[in-house]
Each structure stands twice: as C-alpha cells, then as structure tokens.
Write a protein that holds these residues in place. Structure first.
Motif, mmCIF file in Angstrom:
data_model
loop_
_atom_site.group_PDB
_atom_site.id
_atom_site.type_symbol
_atom_site.label_atom_id
_atom_site.label_comp_id
_atom_site.label_asym_id
_atom_site.label_seq_id
_atom_site.Cartn_x
_atom_site.Cartn_y
_atom_site.Cartn_z
ATOM 1 N N GLN A 1 0.205 8.443 16.394
ATOM 2 C CA GLN A 1 -1.395 8.118 16.222
ATOM 3 C C GLN A 1 -1.362 6.902 16.070
ATOM 4 O OE1 GLN A 1 -3.818 10.581 13.743
ATOM 5 N NE2 GLN A 1 -2.960 12.502 14.422
ATOM 6 N N LEU A 2 -0.684 6.116 15.226
ATOM 7 C CA LEU A 2 -0.727 4.913 15.143
ATOM 8 C C LEU A 2 -0.560 3.771 16.431
ATOM 9 C CD1 LEU A 2 1.180 4.175 11.598
ATOM 10 C CD2 LEU A 2 -1.404 4.291 12.051
ATOM 11 N N ARG A 3 0.490 4.255 17.133
ATOM 12 C CA ARG A 3 0.785 3.686 18.536
ATOM 13 C C ARG A 3 -0.454 3.901 19.416
ATOM 14 N NH1 ARG A 3 3.348 0.197 16.569
ATOM 15 N NH2 ARG A 3 5.871 0.596 16.294
ATOM 16 N N ASN A 4 -1.173 4.900 19.442
ATOM 17 C CA ASN A 4 -2.349 5.236 20.154
ATOM 18 C C ASN A 4 -3.832 4.572 19.816
ATOM 19 O OD1 ASN A 4 -0.824 6.639 22.165
ATOM 20 N ND2 ASN A 4 -0.787 8.610 21.016
ATOM 21 N N ASP A 5 -3.670 4.100 18.549
ATOM 22 C CA ASP A 5 -4.959 3.316 18.134
ATOM 23 C C ASP A 5 -4.805 1.893 18.368
ATOM 24 O OD1 ASP A 5 -6.952 2.300 16.403
ATOM 25 O OD2 ASP A 5 -6.892 4.059 15.258
ATOM 26 N N PRO A 6 -5.653 1.291 19.170
ATOM 27 C CA PRO A 6 -5.616 -0.301 19.342
ATOM 28 C C PRO A 6 -5.635 -1.108 17.925
ATOM 29 C CG PRO A 6 -7.528 0.884 20.561
ATOM 30 C CD PRO A 6 -7.036 1.896 19.888
ATOM 31 N N LEU B 1 0.932 -1.159 0.053
ATOM 32 C CA LEU B 1 -0.010 -0.142 -0.040
ATOM 33 C C LEU B 1 0.936 1.263 0.004
ATOM 34 C CD1 LEU B 1 -2.112 -1.268 2.965
ATOM 35 C CD2 LEU B 1 -2.778 -1.453 0.403
ATOM 36 N N HIS B 2 0.233 2.402 -0.389
ATOM 37 C CA HIS B 2 1.311 3.680 -0.642
ATOM 38 C C HIS B 2 0.664 4.650 -0.073
ATOM 39 C CE1 HIS B 2 4.091 2.010 -3.697
ATOM 40 N NE2 HIS B 2 3.873 0.976 -3.252
ATOM 41 N N ALA B 3 1.264 5.633 0.597
ATOM 42 C CA ALA B 3 0.750 6.861 1.093
ATOM 43 C C ALA B 3 1.784 7.873 0.713
ATOM 44 C CB ALA B 3 0.164 6.803 2.377
ATOM 45 N N GLY B 4 1.171 9.165 0.266
ATOM 46 C CA GLY B 4 2.182 10.140 0.004
ATOM 47 C C GLY B 4 2.066 11.420 1.274
ATOM 48 N N SER B 5 1.346 11.181 2.057
ATOM 49 C CA SER B 5 1.064 12.366 3.374
ATOM 50 C C SER B 5 0.855 11.512 4.491
ATOM 51 C CB SER B 5 0.312 12.993 3.042
ATOM 52 O OG SER B 5 -1.210 12.566 3.079
ATOM 53 N N GLY B 6 1.086 12.290 5.724
ATOM 54 C CA GLY B 6 0.974 11.568 6.902
ATOM 55 C C GLY B 6 -0.616 11.345 7.144
ATOM 56 N N GLU B 7 -1.347 12.191 6.613
ATOM 57 C CA GLU B 7 -2.922 12.026 6.871
ATOM 58 C C GLU B 7 -3.349 10.775 6.288
ATOM 59 O OE1 GLU B 7 -1.673 16.222 7.766
ATOM 60 O OE2 GLU B 7 -1.272 14.972 6.017
ATOM 61 N N GLU B 8 -3.081 10.635 5.033
ATOM 62 C CA GLU B 8 -3.216 9.456 4.115
ATOM 63 C C GLU B 8 -2.944 8.272 4.765
ATOM 64 O OE1 GLU B 8 -2.959 8.303 -0.714
ATOM 65 O OE2 GLU B 8 -1.654 9.695 -0.027
ATOM 66 N N ALA B 9 -1.507 8.141 5.497
ATOM 67 C CA ALA B 9 -1.000 7.104 5.956
ATOM 68 C C ALA B 9 -1.774 6.555 7.094
ATOM 69 C CB ALA B 9 0.484 7.428 6.505
ATOM 70 N N VAL B 10 -2.153 7.573 8.029
ATOM 71 C CA VAL B 10 -3.179 7.023 9.311
ATOM 72 C C VAL B 10 -4.643 6.539 8.694
ATOM 73 C CG1 VAL B 10 -4.399 8.168 11.067
ATOM 74 C CG2 VAL B 10 -2.192 8.888 10.744
ATOM 75 N N GLU B 11 -4.846 7.379 7.455
ATOM 76 C CA GLU B 11 -6.239 6.613 7.222
ATOM 77 C C GLU B 11 -5.843 5.374 6.484
ATOM 78 O OE1 GLU B 11 -8.981 7.650 3.162
ATOM 79 O OE2 GLU B 11 -8.384 9.404 4.310
ATOM 80 N N ILE B 12 -4.959 4.928 5.807
ATOM 81 C CA ILE B 12 -4.886 3.657 4.977
ATOM 82 C C ILE B 12 -4.324 2.686 6.156
ATOM 83 C CG2 ILE B 12 -3.148 2.312 3.610
ATOM 84 C CD1 ILE B 12 -3.232 4.944 1.731
ATOM 85 N N ALA B 13 -3.671 2.847 7.152
ATOM 86 C CA ALA B 13 -3.302 1.975 8.171
ATOM 87 C C ALA B 13 -4.389 1.740 8.854
ATOM 88 C CB ALA B 13 -2.083 2.669 8.872
ATOM 89 N N THR B 14 -5.156 2.689 9.340
ATOM 90 C CA THR B 14 -6.330 2.335 10.222
ATOM 91 C C THR B 14 -7.453 1.290 9.609
ATOM 92 O OG1 THR B 14 -6.103 4.548 11.143
ATOM 93 C CG2 THR B 14 -8.527 3.432 11.321
ATOM 94 N N GLY C 1 0.588 19.059 7.187
ATOM 95 C CA GLY C 1 0.187 19.078 8.703
ATOM 96 C C GLY C 1 0.692 17.909 9.509
ATOM 97 N N MET C 2 1.071 16.765 9.056
ATOM 98 C CA MET C 2 1.405 15.854 9.828
ATOM 99 C C MET C 2 2.747 15.048 9.429
ATOM 100 S SD MET C 2 -0.894 12.434 10.715
ATOM 101 C CE MET C 2 -2.285 13.217 11.046
ATOM 102 N N ASP C 3 3.715 15.101 10.341
ATOM 103 C CA ASP C 3 5.130 14.440 9.975
ATOM 104 C C ASP C 3 5.093 13.084 10.467
ATOM 105 O OD1 ASP C 3 5.385 14.561 12.648
ATOM 106 O OD2 ASP C 3 7.262 15.923 12.418
ATOM 107 N N GLY C 4 6.051 12.408 10.186
ATOM 108 C CA GLY C 4 6.209 10.956 10.411
ATOM 109 C C GLY C 4 6.058 10.581 11.799
ATOM 110 N N LEU C 5 6.290 11.708 12.722
ATOM 111 C CA LEU C 5 6.552 11.352 14.141
ATOM 112 C C LEU C 5 5.006 11.561 14.854
ATOM 113 C CD1 LEU C 5 9.484 13.515 15.419
ATOM 114 C CD2 LEU C 5 9.491 10.906 15.078
ATOM 115 N N GLU C 6 4.294 12.273 14.204
ATOM 116 C CA GLU C 6 2.903 12.614 14.546
ATOM 117 C C GLU C 6 2.227 11.278 14.003
ATOM 118 O OE1 GLU C 6 -0.614 13.393 16.279
ATOM 119 O OE2 GLU C 6 1.410 14.126 16.974
ATOM 120 N N VAL C 7 2.618 10.660 12.930
ATOM 121 C CA VAL C 7 1.828 9.488 12.318
ATOM 122 C C VAL C 7 2.166 8.244 13.087
ATOM 123 C CG1 VAL C 7 2.047 8.002 10.360
ATOM 124 C CG2 VAL C 7 2.080 10.123 9.932
ATOM 125 N N THR C 8 3.388 8.131 13.575
ATOM 126 C CA THR C 8 3.751 7.203 14.703
ATOM 127 C C THR C 8 2.892 7.326 15.917
ATOM 128 O OG1 THR C 8 5.698 7.007 13.721
ATOM 129 C CG2 THR C 8 5.736 5.962 16.013
#
Length: 120
Positions: A67-72, A29-42, A58-65
């Motif tokens: 958010q992913l870690r805080n979502d079960p 899967l591919h994402a070009g932004s942090g927001e897209e990454a969170v959406e696809i990963a979820t 608005g969302m760098d990789g640290l924020e993506v990380t």
C-alpha cells in the motif's frame, strides 16, 4: 529532521527501537497495527518505516508495504522489515513487496543502527 515510523504490535520493542535510534534531531512515530501504519505514513510521510511483517489483524507488513509503495505520497519512503521470519523465501516475498532492507529478530542494537544508517 528525519522522521521514523516504527511499526510493531509489541509496545516494548517499539520503545526499544525508538531509544536505540534517538539522536540527530530525529522524530519518531509509532503504530501497533498495519492499518494504523498506513494511516500515519500517509499523513506524516516518514523518511523511514521500520516494519514488523507478522502483525495481528487484517493487514500484515507485506500488505502495508504494498500500500505504501502504491501511494505516491509514501512511495519514496524507505522500508526496513524487522521480523522473526528468517527463511530465504520470506525475505524474497518482502523484497517483492517492496522493502528496502531486512533485519531479523532477535537483533542487537548495533545491528539495528547499522541497518538503518543508509536510510537516514
């Protein structure tokens, strides 16, 4: 089948990593932004996220990380930072955010394969 989400704002780099890691029935899967990454990963719950730290928007990789870690739904996926940030303090920030591995750009395809092997 293992699913890998590749997150980078450079389409050519996403393609290169995809081609380098093809095999063993992996799904990409591919994402070009942090927001897209969170959406696809979820939605897709990948086994591994290859994540650029510096991305426009608005969302760098640290924020993506974080958010992913805080979502079960995504807390258990492996995250490998793939970034040009080479300072020790940058690596510490990434680890504090929750990344499992760190690969600095530029990298060889052999390095990429070696770094992701433990997560696949």
């Amino acid at each position: 089948m293992k699913t890998i989400l590749i997150v980078d704002d450079q389409p050519m780099l996403r393609h290169l990593m995809d081609v380098a890691l093809r095999g063993d029935g992996r799904r990409f899967l591919h994402a070009g932004s942090g927001e897209e990454a969170v959406e696809i990963a979820t939605a897709e719950r990948p086994d591994l996220v290859l994540l650029d730290i510096m991305m426009p928007g608005g969302m760098d990789g640290l924020e993506v990380t974080r958010q992913l870690r805080n979502d079960p739904r995504t807390a258990g996926c492996a995250i490998v930072a793939v970034t040009a940030k080479v300072q020790k303090s940058d690596q510490e920030k990434a680890r504090d955010a929750g990344v499992d591995g760190y690969l600095t750009k530029p990298f060889s395809l052999a390095e990429l394969r070696e770094r992701v092997a433990p997560y696949l």
